[in-house]
Design a protein around this motif. Structure first.
Motif, PDB file in Angstrom:
ATOM      1  N   TYR A 103       0.825  -1.205   0.000  1.00 24.12           N
ATOM      2  CA  TYR A 103       0.000   0.000   0.000  1.00 24.12           C
ATOM      3  C   TYR A 103       0.866   1.265   0.000  1.00 24.12           C
ATOM      4  O   TYR A 103       0.615   2.209  -0.773  1.00 24.12           O
ATOM      5  CB  TYR A 103      -0.924  -0.006   1.218  1.00 24.12           C
ATOM      6  CG  TYR A 103      -1.707   1.274   1.385  1.00 24.12           C
ATOM      7  CD1 TYR A 103      -2.800   1.549   0.562  1.00 24.12           C
ATOM      8  CD2 TYR A 103      -1.351   2.212   2.356  1.00 24.12           C
ATOM      9  CE1 TYR A 103      -3.518   2.720   0.703  1.00 24.12           C
ATOM     10  CE2 TYR A 103      -2.068   3.388   2.500  1.00 24.12           C
ATOM     11  CZ  TYR A 103      -3.144   3.638   1.667  1.00 24.12           C
ATOM     12  OH  TYR A 103      -3.841   4.807   1.809  1.00 24.12           O
ATOM     13  N   THR A 146      -4.139  -6.556  -6.465  1.00 25.62           N
ATOM     14  CA  THR A 146      -4.441  -6.474  -5.037  1.00 25.62           C
ATOM     15  C   THR A 146      -3.583  -7.391  -4.171  1.00 25.62           C
ATOM     16  O   THR A 146      -3.731  -7.392  -2.953  1.00 25.62           O
ATOM     17  CB  THR A 146      -5.913  -6.837  -4.783  1.00 25.62           C
ATOM     18  OG1 THR A 146      -6.161  -8.171  -5.267  1.00 25.62           O
ATOM     19  CG2 THR A 146      -6.856  -5.874  -5.494  1.00 25.62           C
ATOM     20  N   ILE A 199      -1.754  -6.050  -0.988  1.00 25.12           N
ATOM     21  CA  ILE A 199      -2.517  -5.305   0.014  1.00 25.12           C
ATOM     22  C   ILE A 199      -2.820  -6.218   1.187  1.00 25.12           C
ATOM     23  O   ILE A 199      -3.614  -7.150   1.079  1.00 25.12           O
ATOM     24  CB  ILE A 199      -3.817  -4.744  -0.588  1.00 25.12           C
ATOM     25  CG1 ILE A 199      -3.503  -3.966  -1.865  1.00 25.12           C
ATOM     26  CG2 ILE A 199      -4.536  -3.865   0.427  1.00 25.12           C
ATOM     27  CD1 ILE A 199      -2.468  -2.874  -1.687  1.00 25.12           C
ATOM     28  N   GLY A 259      -7.447  -2.285   3.666  1.00 18.60           N
ATOM     29  CA  GLY A 259      -6.539  -1.852   2.611  1.00 18.60           C
ATOM     30  C   GLY A 259      -7.246  -1.488   1.323  1.00 18.60           C
ATOM     31  O   GLY A 259      -6.876  -0.512   0.656  1.00 18.60           O
TER      32      GLY A 259
END
Length: 254
Positions: free
Chosen positions: A171, A191, A194, A199
């Protein structure tokens, strides 16, 4: 109804620890359990073989007669990589190329990437850039160094002609590169990096959902965790649909 596409999944053997679910059947099973229709799949073996194309041939056979899209591992410092891309297009129907600068020991500023990016732009293939494969704290035999913020931003700015998908960025790394990611029309991220609580919600405050694609990094990471992080996120359903499926459908070769 197709719920998701996984843009970052693998099969094969990880040389540093035993993986208990690393076959094509394992991947298809867990995808089916989570309403994931298919994935952009790579071979772990190809990362470490002296001749990566041997792993690509095995992967091609494993995904034959499935909807999975072959994402080919390329090391641009190997002398035969141009021929490998050509064979991958002609013989294996590859739908993307994946690079591992940390594991293959080069910078995103390496001159070899200039020719690779020109080749991919010419044939319309996206470039998947793997920022990391595992948490750096687990590394002890090999110590790959993730690309820095400056490398990533410079690479994006110098390759506007390419579709680029950044994989497994944390992140904090994504927010540090936010401006250059937003300025580039064809740059996306997945993703799989994350891991912080809420998140996805935090990402949705910093980036439009159109920039985010669902990726699990299975079997190195737990797929269920990454799936639930998006599925249970407190964001609107339209944005979930973009992350899970629409962005990949709209921007990656079918």
């Amino acid at each position: 109804m197709l719920k998701a596409i996984d843009v970052n999944c693998y099969i094969g053997d990880w040389p540093f620890r035993k993986l208990h679910r690393n076959t094509m059947e394992d991947l298809k099973r867990i995808h089916m359990e989570n309403d994931i229709g298919y994935g952009y799949i790579s071979s772990i073996n190809s990362i470490f073989y002296n001749d990566p194309f041997e792993g690509e041939e095995d992967l091609h056979e494993a995904i034959r007669n499935t909807p999975y899209k072959h994402t080919m591992t390329i090391n641009p410092r190997l002398p035969e990589y141009r021929q490998d891309i050509d064979k991958g297009i002609r013989q294996l129907a590859v739908r993307g190329v994946k690079i591992f600068p940390g594991y293959h020991g080069y910078s995103l500023q390496d001159e070899a990437l200039e020719e690779l990016c020109a080749i991919l732009a010419g044939c319309g293939l996206p470039l998947f850039v793997v920022v990391r494969l595992e948490d750096e704290r687990l590394n002890y035999i090999m110590k790959p160094v993730p690309p820095s913020k400056e490398e990533i931003c410079g690479f994006i700015q110098n390759h506007r002609q390419n579709t680029i998908v950044l994989l497994s960025m944390l992140y904090g790394e994504l927010t540090a590169c936010r401006d250059c990611i937003l300025e580039a029309e064809n740059v996306f991220f997945d993703t799989s990096g994350i891991r912080n609580l809420f998140g996805i919600e935090q990402l949705a405050e910093s980036f439009p959902a159109e920039k985010i694609m669902y990726g699990s990094q299975f079997p190195l990471y737990c797929l269920k965790s990454s799936f639930l992080m998006v599925d249970r996120a407190q964001i609107n359903e339209q944005d979930k649909g973009r992350i899970f499926c629409q962005n990949a459908r709209n921007n990656l070769p079918k």
